[in-house]
Design a protein around this motif. Structure first.
Motif, short mmCIF file in Angstrom:
data_model
loop_
_atom_site.label_atom_id
_atom_site.label_comp_id
_atom_site.label_asym_id
_atom_site.label_seq_id
_atom_site.Cartn_x
_atom_site.Cartn_y
_atom_site.Cartn_z
N GLY B 94 3.49 7.00 -8.74
CA GLY B 94 3.01 6.98 -7.34
C GLY B 94 1.82 6.08 -7.11
N VAL B 95 1.49 5.24 -8.11
CA VAL B 95 0.31 4.38 -7.95
C VAL B 95 0.55 3.36 -6.83
CG1 VAL B 95 -1.13 2.63 -9.08
CG2 VAL B 95 -0.44 4.68 -10.33
N GLN B 97 2.29 3.79 -4.21
CA GLN B 97 2.12 4.48 -2.93
C GLN B 97 0.63 4.60 -2.61
OE1 GLN B 97 3.88 8.37 -2.75
NE2 GLN B 97 3.88 8.41 -0.53
N ARG B 98 -0.15 4.89 -3.66
CA ARG B 98 -1.60 5.00 -3.48
C ARG B 98 -2.17 3.67 -2.98
NH1 ARG B 98 -5.05 5.92 -1.75
NH2 ARG B 98 -7.02 6.91 -2.13
N LEU B 99 -1.68 2.57 -3.57
CA LEU B 99 -2.16 1.25 -3.16
C LEU B 99 -1.66 0.89 -1.77
CD1 LEU B 99 -1.53 -0.56 -6.57
CD2 LEU B 99 -3.76 -0.01 -5.59
N ALA B 100 -0.45 1.37 -1.43
CA ALA B 100 0.16 0.99 -0.15
C ALA B 100 -0.56 1.60 1.04
CB ALA B 100 1.64 1.40 -0.13
N VAL B 101 -1.38 2.64 0.82
CA VAL B 101 -2.11 3.22 1.95
C VAL B 101 -3.32 2.37 2.34
CG1 VAL B 101 -1.39 5.55 1.32
CG2 VAL B 101 -3.64 4.73 0.60
N TRP B 256 8.50 -0.03 -3.93
CA TRP B 256 7.27 0.63 -4.38
C TRP B 256 7.50 2.10 -4.68
CZ3 TRP B 256 5.61 4.55 -1.26
CH2 TRP B 256 5.85 4.48 0.11
N GLU B 257 8.67 2.64 -4.39
CA GLU B 257 8.96 4.02 -4.78
C GLU B 257 10.44 4.16 -5.05
OE1 GLU B 257 8.19 6.90 -1.81
OE2 GLU B 257 9.35 5.87 -0.29
#
Lengths: 255, 257
Positions: B94-95, B97-101, B256-257
């Motif tokens: 999920g990294v 996703q973390r970056l995508a925010v 990304w996911e």
């Protein structure tokens, strides 16, 4: 639009194949409000948050965040919001301090070491500044993830099940942090499985089921709808399942 | 979710790319054990060939000198595998996703990841080169070795682009690792690990077009006598084409996911 509204959602739809993850969702969240989204697994909470954060694209509907249309201004909105994901999803080989510095840069902000340490101090992690995520407990990782969500001094903070899997002490610790955000007049949107948590923290809660908003009110008003003796057997705290079952009920489902 | 990586405007993109690459290089320094373990394969192969491949009599083939450039090339290939594994792991953890925010586009961050891995791979290739040269006494032309390090950049970028592409196809880390090994070993042996004349004719026809062979064509004469091959532009253009092609495919298939 009313300036007191932080987030306005109109007829939002999102499907994955045949599954309607979010189905005609409409609601508003006010500035400075701590707003809870409740629902069982698969209710659509995380998908809804993803749509509000600009991580996912809606099939239909409109989201306005801080007066900006999210579909048209996703990058600008992202600068003004902070996000703590359901999974902490930390970069595995960077220390807590390095993660703070990196994410500040990714938000286009310069941050000096003292400010980064102050942010870690705020989530009680200053002594872990040089620790890698693997050396942090679950609660500490959640607090670091919360610090990352605050690194851009956001006006809205999204917290996706921030206390899932935490022991009671760590949960209460995180509650204090969330209350602190509310005291700073930030808007907080959190998802949770626990009505007890929503009752303790939230000004209003929305209950999702099957991607639809089936109730939206203050925690006290929601609890007031439930017959107390059957809802809290043996004196223990209510849980979402009990409240949820009574609120939804067959009549409503069949309607 | 499929996300097409947009090509960033140069001025606005440069800062987060460099900052992200710097952070990942710091991450590599935090995890020196992984840095060292990645070096074990090329160093072990080099020592193995040094032990068994030294000429015993005048006129014997100097196997270790022959395979040395290919092992240096293998080192940068493994950098591509590291990039692939990192992407697949980040996706699983999920990294991304973390970056995508954050407001920084993911495309910028993937470029930063590639840049960081390129620098780490170049450092690892330099270590292998110096180990072979100084510790094992393999004959290397000094100025040629310096030029070879610059030329290696073409190979580093091509193999990282290959890694990014394979990471986009693989759903799990073990799949990505297996897929990369499936491409790595044949390319290593066909592109410089085996003397070309022992290959069957159809493989002799194919092998010059492999990125490993192109890299080997460039660095072998540099390490041996300090000179570039007669027509260095063709392998350079070939490696650049692989970089562009694999990068474009990765951008097209990136998830990304």
């Amino acid at each position: 639009m009313n300036a007191s509204i932080a987030i306005h959602v109109e007829h939002l739809h999102k499907a994955y194949g045949d599954v309607r993850a979010v189905d005609d969702l409409s609601f508003s969240v006010y500035r400075g409000e701590i707003f809870g989204l409740l629902g069982p697994n698969g209710a659509g909470k995380t998908t809804t948050l993803g749509l509000l954060q600009g991580l996912r694209r809606a099939d239909a509907g409109r989201v306005t965040v801080l007066g900006q249309d999210l579909a048209a201004h996703a990058q600008a909105v992202k600068r003004r919001i902070g996000v703590q994901l359901q999974r902490t999803s930390l970069l595995p080989d960077l220390t807590a301090l390095q993660q703070i510095e990196l994410f500040a840069h990714l938000y286009g902000r310069q941050i000096n070491r003292a400010s980064a340490l102050a942010l870690l101090e705020r989530v009680s992690l200053a002594e872990k500044a040089n620790a890698l995520p693997a050396r942090l407990s679950g609660g500490q990782q959640q607090r670091l993830a919360l610090a990352l969500a605050l690194v851009n001094d956001p006006e809205i903070v999204f917290l996706d099940e921030p206390t899932a899997g935490l022991d009671p002490q760590a949960r209460r610790n995180l509650w204090d942090l969330v209350r602190g955000l509310g005291a700073e007049a930030r808007t907080v949107i959190l998802t949770t499985h626990y009505l007890e948590e929503a009752e303790a923290l939230c000004h209003r809660v929305g209950i999702l089921d099957g991607g639809r908003l089936i109730a939206l009110d203050t925690p006290a008003a929601l609890l007031g709808r439930i017959a107390a003796p059957s809802a809290a057997p043996h004196g223990r705290a209510l849980n979402l399942e009990e409240v949820f079952l009574q609120l939804t009920g067959r009549a409503l489902r069949e309607a | 979710m499929n996300t097409l990586i947009s090509i960033p405007p140069a001025r606005t993109a440069l800062r987060p790319i460099i900052q992200f690459a710097s952070a990942l290089i710091r991450a590599s320094l935090n995890d020196l054990r992984t840095f060292a373990i990645t070096l074990l394969t090329p160093l072990f192969m080099l020592v193995l060939f040094w032990v068994v491949g030294r000429p015993e009599e005048p006129g014997d083939m100097d196997l270790v000198a022959f395979i040395f450039p290919a092992i240096v090339g293998l080192t940068v290939m493994l950098g591509g595998q590291t990039a692939a594994m990192r992407i697949v792991n980040w996706r699983a953890q999920g990294v991304f996703q973390r970056l995508a925010v954050t407001p920084t586009p993911l495309g910028h961050l993937v470029i930063g990841l590639g840049l960081a891995q390129a620098l780490v791979s170049a450092a690892q290739a330099a270590i292998v080169l110096l180990f072979g040269w100084l510790a094992l006494g393999i004959g290397v032309n000094g100025p040629g070795a310096v030029t070879a390090m610059l030329v290696l950049v073409f190979g580093v970028l091509a193999f990282i682009a290959l890694g990014l592409f394979l990471a986009c196809l693989a759903s799990k880390p073990d799949v990505a690792s297996a897929a990369f090994m499936f491409t790595l070993l044949p390319m290593f042996f066909l592109g410089g690990g085996f003397p070309p004349h022992i290959l069957p004719p159809f493989l002799q026809t194919i092998s010059p077009y492999l990125p490993t062979a192109m890299l080997n064509t460039l660095i072998s004469p540099l390490l041996a006598n300090g000179s570039l091959p007669a027509e260095p532009w063709w392998p350079m253009l070939g490696l650049a084409a692989y970089t562009v092609g694999f990068s474009a495919l990765a951008a097209w298939k990136f998830k990304w996911e």
